[in-house]
Structure formats: structure tokens, C-alpha cells
Enzyme design. Structure first.
Site, PDB file in Angstrom:
ATOM      1  N   ARG A   1      -7.120   3.842   4.734  1.00 14.71           N
ATOM      2  CA  ARG A   1      -6.668   2.724   3.903  1.00 14.71           C
ATOM      3  C   ARG A   1      -6.499   1.501   4.801  1.00 14.71           C
ATOM      4  O   ARG A   1      -5.533   1.410   5.565  1.00 14.71           O
ATOM      5  CB  ARG A   1      -5.360   3.042   3.179  1.00 14.71           C
TER       6      ARG A   1
ATOM      7  N   ASP B   1       8.387   3.095   1.953  1.00 20.17           N
ATOM      8  CA  ASP B   1       7.388   2.304   2.651  1.00 20.17           C
ATOM      9  C   ASP B   1       7.488   0.870   2.161  1.00 20.17           C
ATOM     10  O   ASP B   1       8.443   0.499   1.472  1.00 20.17           O
ATOM     11  CB  ASP B   1       5.985   2.895   2.497  1.00 20.17           C
TER      12      ASP B   1
END
Length: 554
Positions: free
Chosen positions: A168, A457
Site C-alpha cells: 500500500r 492508526d
């Protein structure tokens, strides 16, 4: 030994310090490839970011999102399909996510998951060391040379069977200020984080991945519309041609984690159809995107305490059911999201509760038709696998399962009227605590942090700070009768600082400054990581100080 001398090659200049083995990644040939990507696509990237700003302004002024009438023919044409899974992507029932530091790399490869989302985005603090060191670790992982021993003598070794790696890269909105790009007209600016992450990884590893029986696979984050997907598709085609690879060698899975993208799922699949493997329900960023996009539209769009926004509330059910139905209609994988609950090996009862909640979450996803899902911890792989095994059996996926019972309208995706809007004193304090502690961790270089039994996160921190901003600006009163104001939240920040154990190395004072900036000011920064990165993770003057709009600073 570190060297802080700037290094220039062609039109990419390395401004960050060099460290052991960085020269294996930042080779002249690799930098030349990244420069060519910028030549081709930097201008279009800038145009797409400007369009984001225009769309947000239109929504702020009262326009509601809708399914695009101009692309109705794409949605109505039932004949087209996406490329689908590449080698090693056929079975994705459990994917583990995490940053690309050395320890996580080994743990992910040994986790027993089918795939590893190697994350240079929300689970990674984008320090120069994390970005380039992560590329080194991925280079080694792909070549079977990632074993290592800690200074304490603990050995980490990778087993024989490993997950398929899916990188990613950073989203279109982020820049890499440790690399500058000089265009053909002589103008110099920070490099695109997306093109740097993708370009370095693809250039060094595409051929090795193909030879291993897999391929160069990517998760695409923060896409807001089908034209951004088209941009990625053109990047892929250009890159395949540059390395002499067949068209379609690259496979991408798009995270549907913005409210605008939810209205263009089929168009996104269509634009990427020669390179697309599927879509993913990025639940936490999706919630953040909804808050951000409709933050000024009145109390009807104010969401309750974060822990009340579950996957079973109507607007989240509509989003996930539409995603599964859309993917399977086009031959694409539908990948579920991440439950934030994580085990605690020192607390058996907390672990039992976490496993039960993750099991429930993955059971719902598997029975809804998802082909796989995410976990954030190796100890969760087994419980998630069991839920998908129970539904899939020996089948690699359930793409053939058509959700003909799903009919989702634009109103369903924006249906906030059917949820309670209750905000509590505890919810306000929790958001302050999570935002402050996560940002402090991020500033120290850790982008995935275990806080109060949850894996936080950047996305979950964004929810916390954006809710605080929205609650303040709409003068929300909690169920206990407390008016949420700037002064209240500022006091709560001070109280959190006063009660948190401190060390000489912590970054809590800097974290508090960031949280005040992104939650208490009149202006709403589109992403907290943009000013935090500019002010604290690089040594160059911030673009914000120069009056450049954050999202188009590059």
C-alpha cells in the site's frame, strides 16, 4: 554511519540522509524511473487534488452526492468484468496488515495469513528511515533474505510458506519531502509520496515477484473518484511498458474508504478493469471521510461517540453490502475491513473479549459475501481464518455468489437519521486521549499503536480529532449536559498531558500542538498527517507557512 550530504541524479534530488543499504534502493536507474513517472503524471495528480477541493466546496454549499448520471452506461452494461486475481491472489480469506519495519515483516510473513498488506500509508509514520528502510525490508522479503537477530540476541526467521505481499503506497495527497523533483521547465518541488513508494517498489521487485510465481500487487488508498483510479491505471500501463511487462501484470485492490468513492464503485472498477483484483471496505477512513465531507452541514451529520459507529448501523451496512454486490457482479474480490480489537498476551480476559469480537466481525463479513478480510495482529489470523473457512470450505473465494438481494440508494449511503447521535463526556475524553497518544507515537516513528486494547492508526486518529472539531463547531451538548467547546477540549488535552507518564524522549508536547492545530482551529486540515509531517518529520519549511493549500502543496 549516516551521511547527510544531498545527492542529485537526473532530476530527482535526495535530500534525506543516507544510511546502510539506502544506495541499493536509491539507485540512479530507480531514481530515473521515478523521475519519468513524475514527468508523466505529476501534473495530472495536481489536477485531481484540485478537483477534490472543488467537490468538497460544492458539498459544503449544499450539494449532496449521487450516482453519476454521466456514467450510467457503465453501470448498466453487464458485459464487462475486471481482470481479477493474479497468481497468488486467488485466496485472500485472511490478510494481515502492518508497517514494513524488519520485525513486522518477519512476523507478517510467518503469520499464516494468505496475504500481507505491507503498509507505507496509515500504519506507517512516514519518516525517511521508515520509507526507505521499509523498501529495503520488502526487497529482502521478496528474495527470502529477511531473517534477523535483535541486539538482545533474539532470532527472527521466516518459514517456507509466506503470504502474498500487497504493497500500500501513500495516497495521492501526500508528498515525500526528502526527495525533490525538478520538472522539464526547471521547477523543483517535493516528490509525490504515491509515485515514490510505487516506483521504487515496482522498479526493484516486479521481475523478482513474477519469477516467484506471484506479481507486483498494490492496495490503492484514499481514492475519491473514478478519475483518480484512471490516473493509477495509466501509471500501471506506463510502468509495465517501461519494464517490458505484459499489460495486466500489475493487480490492484482499491480501498473504498471515502464517501465520494462509495458512489463510484463500478466506475472505479471499470477504469482499472485490466489491472483490478477487487475492492476493500476501509471502514475507519470511510467514517472519517463522511465526517470530514459533511462536517459543515449541520447537526444531522454529527455522529455519536466513535464506539457507537459499528458496522451494523444502516449507513455502514448499505456501504458494505453495495461493495460486495458490485464486486461480484464484475468478477472482483470483496475484501472486508479491520476490526480494531487486538489480543493482550498478558491479559487472558482481554484477549478472550478481543477474539470474540473479531470472530463476530469476521463471521458477519463471511456470511455477507466478502471473499476475505483484514487482521492487525498475528494472533488474530486463526480466529478470522476459521470464520472464512466455515463459509468458503475448499473454495478460494465466493466471487460467484451474486448479491441480487441488494438495492442501495444514494439516500441509504447518507442515512444518518436512523442512528442515535448521542455524545457522552466519556466519548469526548476518549477522543482526546486517542488523538494525543496516537500522534505522539506517530511522531516517534510508530504508525500503528496499541492503545486501550485497540490497534490505532492514522485513520482512527483522524476520526477522533475530526469528531472533536465537528462537536465544537456545532456546539454539541453531551448526554450529561456538557457543552463541547474549544476551552473544554483544551483543558482535557492539558489534563491528559498531566496524567500521562512522561520521559525525556517522548513527543507529547509536540503531539498536543498538533491536536490543537487540527481539532481546535477554525480551519479544518484535510488530513492531520499533512501539517504534522511538514512541521515535525522534515527539516524543510512547511508549505502551510507559505500559504500553499495543504493538499496541493506539491
Amino acid at each position: 554511519m549516516k551521511d547527510t550530504t544531498m545527492t542529485a541524479h537526473t532530476r530527482m534530488t535526495v535530500l534525506g540522509e543516507t544510511d546502510e543499504r539506502y544506495d541499493e534502493i536509491l539507485t540512479p536507474a530507480a531514481l530515473d524511473f521515478v523521475a519519468r513517472l513524475h514527468d508523466q503524471f505529476a501534473g495530472r495528480r495536481h489536477e485531481r487534488l484540485l478537483e477534490r477541493m472543488r467537490v468538497r466546496k460544492a458539498i459544503e454549499n449544499g450539494r449532496n452526492l449521487r450516482f453519476l448520471p454521466e456514467t450510467a452506461s457503465i453501470r448498466e452494461d453487464r458485459s464487462w468484468r475486471v481482470a481479477g486475481a493474479g497468481p497468488g491472489l486467488e485466496d485472500r480469506r485472511v490478510e494481515i496488515t502492518g508497517p514494513t519495519d524488519r520485525k513486522m515483516t518477519v512476523n507478517a510473513l510467518n503469520s499464516g495469513a494468505k496475504g500481507w498488506l505491507a503498509d507505507l500509508e496509515d500504519a506507517t509514520s512516514p519518516t525517511w528511515h521508515n520509507i526507505i528502510g521499509g523498501q529495503v525490508n520488502l526487497y529482502d522479503a521478496i528474495r527470502g533474505q529477511v531473517d534477523f537477530t535483535t541486539p538482545e540476541g533474539k532470532e527472527y526467521r521466516v518459514g517456507f510458506e509466506t503470504p502474498t505481499i500487497i504493497l500500500r503506497p501513500r495516497g495521492w495527497h501526500l508528498v515525500e519531502k526528502h526527495l525533490s523533483y525538478t520538472d522539464r521547465a526547471g521547477s523543483t518541488k517535493p516528490a509525490s509520496g504515491s509515485l515514490v513508494d510505487f516506483g521504487l517498489y515496482f522498479f526493484h521487485n516486479a521481475q523478482a515477484l513474477i519469477e516467484s510465481g506471484r506479481g507486483p500487487y498494490f492496495y490503492l488508498p484514499k481514492i475519491e473518484n473514478h478519475l483518480e483510479a484512471r490516473l493509477w491505471d495509466d501509471v500501471f500501463t506506463f510502468s509495465e511498458n517501461a519494464l517490458g511487462l505484459d499489460r495486466g501484470t500489475i493487480r490492484a485492490t482499491v480501498l473504498i474508504e471515502t464517501i465520494t468513492a462509495a458512489f463510484e464503485m463500478e466506475e472505479i472498477l471499470y477504469e482499472l478493469r485490466d489491472h483490478c483484483a477487487g475492492l476493500n471496505a476501509g471502514r475507519w477512513d470511510y467514517i472519517f471521510s463522511l465526517i470530514k465531507t459533511y462536517r459543515d452541514r449541520g447537526p444531522a451529520f454529527v455522529l455519536p461517540d466513535r464506539d457507537r459507529i459499528t458496522m451494523t448501523v444502516p449507513f455502514m451496512r448499505a456501504y458494505t453490502e453495495l461493495l460486495v454486490a458490485t464486486c461480484h457482479r464484475r468478477g472482483a474480490h470483496a475484501i472486508g475491513g479491520m476490526s480494531a480489537f487486538i489480543p493482550n498476551r498478558r491479559d487472558p480476559e482481554a484477549t478472550r473479549r478481543a477474539l470474540a469480537k473479531v470472530s463476530d466481525d469476521k463471521h458477519r463479513e463471511a456470511t455477507d459475501g466478502f471473499d476475505g478480510s483484514w487482521v492487525a495482529h498475528p494472533d488474530l489470523v486463526e480466529v478470522a481464518m476459521a470464520e472464512f473457512d466455515a463459509v468458503l470450505g475448499e473454495r478460494p473465494n465466493q466471487v460467484e455468489r451474486q448479491r441480487t438481494d441488494v438495492w442501495v440508494t444514494a439516500g441509504d449511503l447518507l442515512d444518518l437519521s436512523s442512528i442515535d447521535h448521542e455524545v457522552t463526556d466519556a466519548g469526548v475524553r476518549a477522543n482526546v486521549s486517542v488523538a494525543l497518544r496516537y500522534v505522539e507515537s506517530w511522531l516517534r516513528g510508530t504508525g500503528a499503536a496499541a492503545i486501550d486494547g485497540l490497534m490505532e492508526d492514522a485513520a482512527t486518529a483522524e476520526i477522533s480529532r475530526s469528531q472533536l472539531w465537528q462537536w465544537i463547531h456545532h456546539r454539541i451538548r453531551t448526554t450529561e449536559g456538557t457543552r463541547i467547546t474549544r476551552d473544554l477540549v483544551s483543558v482535557l488535552i492539558d489534563q491528559q498531558l498531566a496524567t500521562t507518564p512522561r520521559t525525556d524522549e517522548d513527543r507529547f508536547d509536540d503531539a498536543a500542538a498538533i491536536v490543537r492545530m487540527v481539532a481546535l482551529e477554525d480551519e479544518f486540515p484535510t488530513f492531520l498527517t499533512i501539517p504534522a509531517y511538514a512541521h515535525y518529520l522534515v527539516d524543510t519549511p512547511s508549505d502551510e507557512a507559505a500559504g500553499v493549500p495543504q493538499e496541493v502543496a506539491a
